[in-house]
Design an enzyme around this catalytic site. Structure first.
Site, PDB file in Angstrom:
ATOM      1  N   ASN A 165     -12.882  -3.451   2.110  1.00 22.70           N
ATOM      2  CA  ASN A 165     -13.872  -2.385   2.219  1.00 22.70           C
ATOM      3  C   ASN A 165     -14.791  -2.421   1.002  1.00 22.70           C
ATOM      4  O   ASN A 165     -14.328  -2.585  -0.126  1.00 22.70           O
ATOM      5  CB  ASN A 165     -13.177  -1.019   2.284  1.00 22.70           C
ATOM      6  N   GLU A 178     -12.356   3.267  -1.520  1.00 21.16           N
ATOM      7  CA  GLU A 178     -11.958   4.410  -2.344  1.00 21.16           C
ATOM      8  C   GLU A 178     -11.511   4.007  -3.740  1.00 21.16           C
ATOM      9  O   GLU A 178     -11.501   4.840  -4.646  1.00 21.16           O
ATOM     10  CB  GLU A 178     -10.843   5.190  -1.641  1.00 21.16           C
ATOM     11  N   VAL A 179     -11.081   2.771  -3.908  1.00 13.56           N
ATOM     12  CA  VAL A 179     -10.622   2.314  -5.227  1.00 13.56           C
ATOM     13  C   VAL A 179     -11.595   1.242  -5.715  1.00 13.56           C
ATOM     14  O   VAL A 179     -11.850   0.252  -5.011  1.00 13.56           O
ATOM     15  CB  VAL A 179      -9.188   1.765  -5.175  1.00 13.56           C
ATOM     16  N   HIS A 231      -6.977  -5.824   1.966  1.00 15.65           N
ATOM     17  CA  HIS A 231      -5.841  -5.289   2.731  1.00 15.65           C
ATOM     18  C   HIS A 231      -5.315  -6.408   3.628  1.00 15.65           C
ATOM     19  O   HIS A 231      -6.094  -7.102   4.292  1.00 15.65           O
ATOM     20  CB  HIS A 231      -6.289  -4.136   3.642  1.00 15.65           C
ATOM     21  N   HIS A 264     -10.049  -5.247  -3.622  1.00 13.88           N
ATOM     22  CA  HIS A 264      -8.740  -5.438  -3.002  1.00 13.88           C
ATOM     23  C   HIS A 264      -8.939  -5.885  -1.571  1.00 13.88           C
ATOM     24  O   HIS A 264      -9.861  -5.448  -0.886  1.00 13.88           O
ATOM     25  CB  HIS A 264      -7.884  -4.162  -3.044  1.00 13.88           C
ATOM     26  N   ASP A 309       0.848  -1.190   0.000  1.00  7.80           N
ATOM     27  CA  ASP A 309       0.000   0.000   0.000  1.00  7.80           C
ATOM     28  C   ASP A 309       0.886   1.244   0.000  1.00  7.80           C
ATOM     29  O   ASP A 309       1.901   1.306   0.697  1.00  7.80           O
ATOM     30  CB  ASP A 309      -0.917  -0.002   1.232  1.00  7.80           C
ATOM     31  N   ILE A 310       0.461   2.250  -0.755  1.00 10.34           N
ATOM     32  CA  ILE A 310       1.269   3.476  -0.894  1.00 10.34           C
ATOM     33  C   ILE A 310       1.257   4.300   0.397  1.00 10.34           C
ATOM     34  O   ILE A 310       2.159   5.120   0.613  1.00 10.34           O
ATOM     35  CB  ILE A 310       0.752   4.297  -2.103  1.00 10.34           C
TER      36      ILE A 310
HETATM   37  P1  AMP Z   1      -9.844   1.374   0.188  1.00 10.73           P
HETATM   38  O1  AMP Z   1     -10.231   2.509   1.068  1.00 10.73           O
HETATM   39  O2  AMP Z   1     -10.150   0.030   0.805  1.00 10.73           O
HETATM   40  O3  AMP Z   1     -10.417   1.508  -1.212  1.00 10.73           O
HETATM   41  O4  AMP Z   1      -8.266   1.405   0.087  1.00 10.73           O
HETATM   42  C1  AMP Z   1      -7.553   1.862  -1.020  1.00 10.73           C
HETATM   43  C2  AMP Z   1      -6.094   1.759  -0.669  1.00 10.73           C
HETATM   44  O5  AMP Z   1      -5.339   1.928  -1.853  1.00 10.73           O
HETATM   45  C3  AMP Z   1      -5.610   2.819   0.328  1.00 10.73           C
HETATM   46  O6  AMP Z   1      -5.060   2.166   1.473  1.00 10.73           O
HETATM   47  C4  AMP Z   1      -4.543   3.578  -0.459  1.00 10.73           C
HETATM   48  O7  AMP Z   1      -3.458   4.007   0.334  1.00 10.73           O
HETATM   49  C5  AMP Z   1      -4.143   2.562  -1.509  1.00 10.73           C
HETATM   50  N1  AMP Z   1      -3.575   3.099  -2.753  1.00 10.73           N
HETATM   51  C6  AMP Z   1      -4.081   4.093  -3.515  1.00 10.73           C
HETATM   52  N2  AMP Z   1      -3.302   4.293  -4.584  1.00 10.73           N
HETATM   53  C7  AMP Z   1      -2.294   3.393  -4.506  1.00 10.73           C
HETATM   54  C8  AMP Z   1      -1.171   3.101  -5.325  1.00 10.73           C
HETATM   55  N3  AMP Z   1      -0.915   3.774  -6.460  1.00 10.73           N
HETATM   56  N4  AMP Z   1      -0.334   2.119  -4.925  1.00 10.73           N
HETATM   57  C9  AMP Z   1      -0.563   1.433  -3.772  1.00 10.73           C
HETATM   58  N5  AMP Z   1      -1.620   1.665  -2.976  1.00 10.73           N
HETATM   59  C10 AMP Z   1      -2.468   2.640  -3.330  1.00 10.73           C
END
Ligand code: AMP
Length: 125
Positions: A97, A105-106, A112, A110, A39-40
């Site tokens: 999530n 958010e993405v 975690h 995914h 994770d970034i």
């Molecule tokens: P979520 O809130 O479950 O959608 O988590 C999205 C996760 O993606 C967050 O923990 C971010 O820090 C992570 N994230 C977003 N962009 C990147 C990226 N380019 N590389 C790695 N992790 C990312």
């Protein structure tokens, strides 16, 4: 901002770009069905994301539409990553999530994987 998990898959989401190699990631593991990368913005000493290679928005979407081999491959990949990172003995946490209440958010499924220290309460109040 949280995504709407009922919308169709958006191929421009950031994890789709990582899968296509358009933006970099710190890869931990990859096989035919899954990719795992750091994770970034890590929230634990170990914070890895495991994603399926198929185009699925959420756990709900994946469990409803993915084939048996995709589901088995993804679940096995999560376990493989936990073992590869040495997390089985100390323990770890998995989190997926979904949507607004889940804080997703993405818009690409995914999981975690957190570890490296005691992780405290299951969810914040
Ligand atoms: P979520 O809130 O479950 O959608 O988590 C999205 C996760 O993606 C967050 O923990 C971010 O820090 C992570 N994230 C977003 N962009 C990147 C990226 N380019 N590389 C790695 N992790 C990312």
């Amino acid at each position: 901002m949280a995504i709407d998990p009922t919308l169709p898959y958006d191929p421009q989401n950031i994890f789709a770009k990582i899968l296509r190699g358009e933006i970099p990631c710190k890869r931990v593991y990859e096989d035919d069905h899954a990719l795992a990368f750091h994770d970034i913005a890590p929230q634990a000493p170990i914070h890895v994301l495991v994603i399926p290679k198929g185009a699925y928005v959420s756990w709900d979407d994946f469990s409803g539409r993915a084939g048996e081999s995709e589901i088995a491959g993804f679940v096995r990949a999560v376990g493989h990553v936990a073992r590869q990172l040495g997390l089985v003995s100390p323990g770890y946490r998995l989190l997926a999530n979904v949507g607004r209440h889940g804080g997703q958010e993405v818009a690409h499924l995914h999981v975690h994987l957190f570890g490296g220290r005691p992780l405290g309460r299951m969810i914040s109040p």
